[in-house]
Design a protein around this motif. Structure first.
Motif, mmCIF file in Angstrom:
data_model
loop_
_atom_site.group_PDB
_atom_site.id
_atom_site.type_symbol
_atom_site.label_atom_id
_atom_site.label_comp_id
_atom_site.label_asym_id
_atom_site.label_seq_id
_atom_site.Cartn_x
_atom_site.Cartn_y
_atom_site.Cartn_z
ATOM 1 N N SER A 1 16.257 48.694 42.949
ATOM 2 C CA SER A 1 16.343 47.328 42.427
ATOM 3 C C SER A 1 17.453 46.540 43.100
ATOM 4 C CB SER A 1 16.562 47.371 40.917
ATOM 5 O OG SER A 1 16.710 46.084 40.380
ATOM 6 N N TRP A 2 18.592 47.198 43.370
ATOM 7 C CA TRP A 2 19.763 46.499 43.891
ATOM 8 C C TRP A 2 19.992 46.713 45.391
ATOM 9 C CZ3 TRP A 2 23.050 49.143 39.554
ATOM 10 C CH2 TRP A 2 22.681 48.616 38.311
ATOM 11 N N GLY A 3 19.321 47.718 45.964
ATOM 12 C CA GLY A 3 19.538 48.022 47.378
ATOM 13 C C GLY A 3 20.908 48.614 47.647
ATOM 14 N N THR A 4 21.366 49.491 46.746
ATOM 15 C CA THR A 4 22.707 50.078 46.871
ATOM 16 C C THR A 4 22.625 51.604 46.969
ATOM 17 O OG1 THR A 4 22.983 50.150 44.466
ATOM 18 C CG2 THR A 4 23.745 48.168 45.598
ATOM 19 N N ALA B 1 32.859 32.386 57.194
ATOM 20 C CA ALA B 1 32.972 30.971 56.830
ATOM 21 C C ALA B 1 32.345 30.693 55.469
ATOM 22 C CB ALA B 1 32.294 30.104 57.900
ATOM 23 N N GLU B 2 31.291 31.450 55.130
ATOM 24 C CA GLU B 2 30.576 31.206 53.875
ATOM 25 C C GLU B 2 31.005 32.130 52.743
ATOM 26 O OE1 GLU B 2 28.882 32.089 56.711
ATOM 27 O OE2 GLU B 2 28.539 30.043 57.422
ATOM 28 N N THR B 3 31.604 33.250 53.082
ATOM 29 C CA THR B 3 31.814 34.288 52.078
ATOM 30 C C THR B 3 33.282 34.693 52.004
ATOM 31 O OG1 THR B 3 29.614 35.145 52.476
ATOM 32 C CG2 THR B 3 31.138 36.596 51.317
ATOM 33 N N ALA B 4 33.829 34.752 50.794
ATOM 34 C CA ALA B 4 35.197 35.219 50.574
ATOM 35 C C ALA B 4 35.148 36.687 50.147
ATOM 36 C CB ALA B 4 35.868 34.391 49.496
ATOM 37 N N VAL B 5 36.049 37.494 50.683
ATOM 38 C CA VAL B 5 36.117 38.915 50.345
ATOM 39 C C VAL B 5 37.345 39.168 49.486
ATOM 40 C CG1 VAL B 5 36.312 41.251 51.236
ATOM 41 C CG2 VAL B 5 34.930 39.564 52.452
ATOM 42 N N THR C 1 20.758 42.016 38.106
ATOM 43 C CA THR C 1 20.125 41.068 39.026
ATOM 44 C C THR C 1 20.361 39.633 38.563
ATOM 45 O OG1 THR C 1 18.421 42.677 39.621
ATOM 46 C CG2 THR C 1 17.926 40.355 40.038
ATOM 47 N N ASP C 2 20.318 39.418 37.255
ATOM 48 C CA ASP C 2 20.583 38.087 36.706
ATOM 49 C C ASP C 2 22.029 37.665 36.960
ATOM 50 O OD1 ASP C 2 19.809 35.760 35.210
ATOM 51 O OD2 ASP C 2 20.946 36.557 33.516
ATOM 52 N N LEU C 3 22.960 38.633 36.796
ATOM 53 C CA LEU C 3 24.377 38.316 37.027
ATOM 54 C C LEU C 3 24.648 37.960 38.490
ATOM 55 C CD1 LEU C 3 26.229 41.013 34.871
ATOM 56 C CD2 LEU C 3 26.032 38.574 34.419
ATOM 57 N N ARG C 4 23.875 38.536 39.396
ATOM 58 C CA ARG C 4 24.079 38.238 40.831
ATOM 59 C C ARG C 4 23.869 36.756 41.118
ATOM 60 N NH1 ARG C 4 20.662 42.478 44.364
ATOM 61 N NH2 ARG C 4 21.914 41.544 46.041
ATOM 62 N N ASP D 1 27.398 41.463 46.043
ATOM 63 C CA ASP D 1 27.598 40.069 45.631
ATOM 64 C C ASP D 1 27.522 39.910 44.121
ATOM 65 O OD1 ASP D 1 24.942 40.589 45.321
ATOM 66 O OD2 ASP D 1 24.213 38.850 46.450
ATOM 67 N N ILE D 2 27.785 40.964 43.368
ATOM 68 C CA ILE D 2 27.689 40.928 41.913
ATOM 69 C C ILE D 2 28.635 39.893 41.295
ATOM 70 C CG2 ILE D 2 29.358 42.811 41.681
ATOM 71 C CD1 ILE D 2 26.425 42.064 39.290
ATOM 72 N N LEU D 3 29.746 39.621 41.953
ATOM 73 C CA LEU D 3 30.712 38.658 41.418
ATOM 74 C C LEU D 3 30.315 37.216 41.702
ATOM 75 C CD1 LEU D 3 34.042 40.470 42.398
ATOM 76 C CD2 LEU D 3 32.857 40.495 40.203
ATOM 77 N N GLY D 4 29.260 37.045 42.460
ATOM 78 C CA GLY D 4 28.813 35.707 42.837
ATOM 79 C C GLY D 4 28.322 35.727 44.267
ATOM 80 N N LYS D 5 27.394 34.869 44.598
ATOM 81 C CA LYS D 5 26.786 34.874 45.924
ATOM 82 C C LYS D 5 27.789 34.643 47.043
ATOM 83 C CE LYS D 5 22.458 35.653 44.911
ATOM 84 N NZ LYS D 5 21.795 36.890 45.374
ATOM 85 N N ASN D 6 28.873 33.956 46.769
ATOM 86 C CA ASN D 6 29.856 33.659 47.809
ATOM 87 C C ASN D 6 31.085 34.549 47.733
ATOM 88 O OD1 ASN D 6 28.288 31.539 48.864
ATOM 89 N ND2 ASN D 6 29.051 30.146 47.269
ATOM 90 N N ILE D 7 30.979 35.607 46.939
ATOM 91 C CA ILE D 7 32.084 36.543 46.813
ATOM 92 C C ILE D 7 31.568 37.936 47.122
ATOM 93 C CG2 ILE D 7 33.817 37.528 45.274
ATOM 94 C CD1 ILE D 7 33.589 34.966 43.606
ATOM 95 N N GLN D 8 32.090 38.565 48.160
ATOM 96 C CA GLN D 8 31.635 39.885 48.571
ATOM 97 C C GLN D 8 32.656 40.950 48.188
ATOM 98 O OE1 GLN D 8 28.788 41.072 50.154
ATOM 99 N NE2 GLN D 8 27.901 39.054 49.778
ATOM 100 N N VAL D 9 32.147 42.116 47.783
ATOM 101 C CA VAL D 9 32.986 43.267 47.474
ATOM 102 C C VAL D 9 33.113 44.088 48.744
ATOM 103 C CG1 VAL D 9 33.228 45.339 46.082
ATOM 104 C CG2 VAL D 9 32.206 43.303 45.085
#
Length: 464
Positions: A358-361, A395-399, A454-457, A381-389
């Motif tokens: 489901s999550w590809g992890t 330029a688009e993504t904050a880690v 998936t909804d939280l993503r 991207d569970i914390l938000g589409k523009n926040i990567q773990v």
């Protein structure tokens, strides 16, 4: 188990310590099976063994045997504090009611023989001599008994070795012991992902030193869900003359335990977790040759009357949960230990596969190294589409560096917004979910988790 008669048999019971009229605990526990006569029960216990049919696992057994309210919560966190069998909880109250009808008679004449009977039955379940087994309220108490007792035999040149996956409360206890007697602590890192038990074995072999006095092992790591190859690790330590203490908090009920085969010097496991006993029930095993070294945290009447006697009475408390373990043992015998474990193992593997797809992890370890708990990575991207773990900024993504606080936010979101009880872990800079599976769980519960995550993503759930 049916009642044998209304009154307890006192044929072999007599006074040994204190003013108790039936306190010859060590004598009763050493009797052979041929000579031992179990005490009779003062009331009828749930008669699992005469049942013609059993409920199916999942919803049916959850409703008939457990107290869980699945109308309000999706409960897939059995690994936290367990879930008691409803009949065992009811039997606990029956013991309390029986005690209060005549407290002195019960405590003076009946209690100790009944506790001995419970210990003898539990010893068969974990395959050990009952003389080496005592009841304790939880694994934490047992670990304190062993470590604080052994600390008195150590000096500043000795070292205790443990892995980084060791339970957090145990690490604090080890720090306390170090402050107490000045010993050394050696925390050894297990590097993830782990694909084979041999990685654990090799790490231990490379880490043992000439001054290693004791190794503390988690049979099943609480945070990581990893099953350690304890029998092989014990053999390695013993060849080097090193004692081994095994924390088996998550083992009883999930793994077949033969304390004779494991061979650890000290082993402790909870009865109130995966075994589904009432809260405040656990076991501590001390190998015969070490019994004089290990003392209870509370000294009372049974002290100096033998190993079992010094642990069986630590002052007046509620002993009903221990006595209700007969019902738990009957439950496991009725439904089949192997059948129950097979269901739990298969369900948690199916659930882990569902979440991964489901999550590809990925999983934290190879699936064969997990038991009834599996640790699955959450989407990056569970914390938000523009926040990567993890990874690198773009330029688009904050880690962002992942912390326990991030895990707590997600866990609370799942609980309050989606009514799902499941722990989120921040491990090695990544976020994971630790799922548990018991006989009352079913695959639909993990599908709800997959959908919720998936909804939280799609929501910016954390403000960073």
């Amino acid at each position: 188990m049916a009642t044998q008669s209304i009154s307890i048999s006192t044929k072999k019971a007599k006074r040994d310590f204190g003013s108790f009229h039936s306190s010859n605990v060590n004598e009763l526990i050493t009797l052979s099976e041929e000579d031992y006569e179990p005490p009779s029960f003062p009331f009828e216990l749930p008669n699992y063994l005469s049942r013609d049919q059993q409920e199916s696992f999942g919803t049916a057994i959850r409703k008939s045997q457990f107290c869980l309210d699945d109308s309000k919560i999706t409960f897939i966190n059995h690994g936290a504090f367990g879930a008691v069998l409803r009949p065992a909880m009811n039997v606990s109250q029956q013991w309390r009611d029986h005690c209060e009808k005549e407290p002195v008679s019960f405590i003076d004449r009946e209690l100790n023989p009944h506790l001995v009977y419970v210990i003898r039955r539990l010893a068969k379940f974990v395959d050990c001599n009952p003389c080496d087994l005592v009841l304790v309220p939880n694994v934490t108490t047992a670990l304190n008994c062993v470590l604080q007792s052994l600390a008195r035999t150590m000096d500043a040149s000795d070292t205790i070795l443990f892995f980084n996956v060791t339970y957090g409360a145990t690490k604090k206890l080890l720090q306390y012991v170090r402050e107490l007697v000045g010993i050394g602590l050696d925390e050894v890192k297990l590097c993830f992902p782990i694909h084979s038990p041999q990685q654990v074995v090799d790490t231990l072999v490379a880490s043992l030193k000439s001054n290693t006095k004791l190794v503390v092992l988690d049979h099943v790591s609480s945070n990581y869900g990893l099953i350690l190859p304890v029998q092989e690790l014990v053999e390695i330590c013993h060849k080097r003359g090193v004692l081994v203490l095994v924390d088996g908090a998550h083992a009883m009920g999930t793994l077949p335990i033969s304390l004779r085969d494991i061979g650890a010097d000290f082993y402790t496991t909870n009865c109130h977790k995966w075994f589904c006993g009432p809260k405040g029930t656990a076991l501590m095993y001390v190998e015969h040759q070490h019994r004089n070294l290990i003392n209870p945290l509370v000294v009372s009447h049974g002290f100096q009357s033998g190993f079992n006697s010094k642990f069986i009475w630590s002052g007046l408390q509620d002993y009903a949960p221990y006595l209700a373990l007969h019902t738990v043992l009957d439950f496991w015998q009725c439904y089949g230990v192997d059948r129950m474990r097979s269901y739990m193992f298969q369900l948690v593997r199916d659930a882990a596969d569902l979440l991964q797809k489901s999550w590809g992890t990925e999983l934290l370890c190879d699936i064969t190294l997990f038991g009834t708990m599996v640790v699955v990575q959450l989407p990056a991207d569970i914390l938000g589409k523009n926040i990567q773990v993890g990874g690198a900024d773009s330029a688009e993504t904050a880690v962002h560096q992942i912390t326990y606080e991030h895990a707590e936010v997600i866990q609370n979101k799942l609980f309050y917004d989606y009514q799902i009880e499941v722990p989120i872990k921040a491990l090695d800079g990544k976020l994971y979910v630790r799922i548990s599976a018991h006989v009352y769980n079913e695959i639909e519960q993990y599908s709800r988790l997959a959908t919720a995550v998936t909804d939280l993503r799609n929501k910016a759930i954390v403000s960073l």
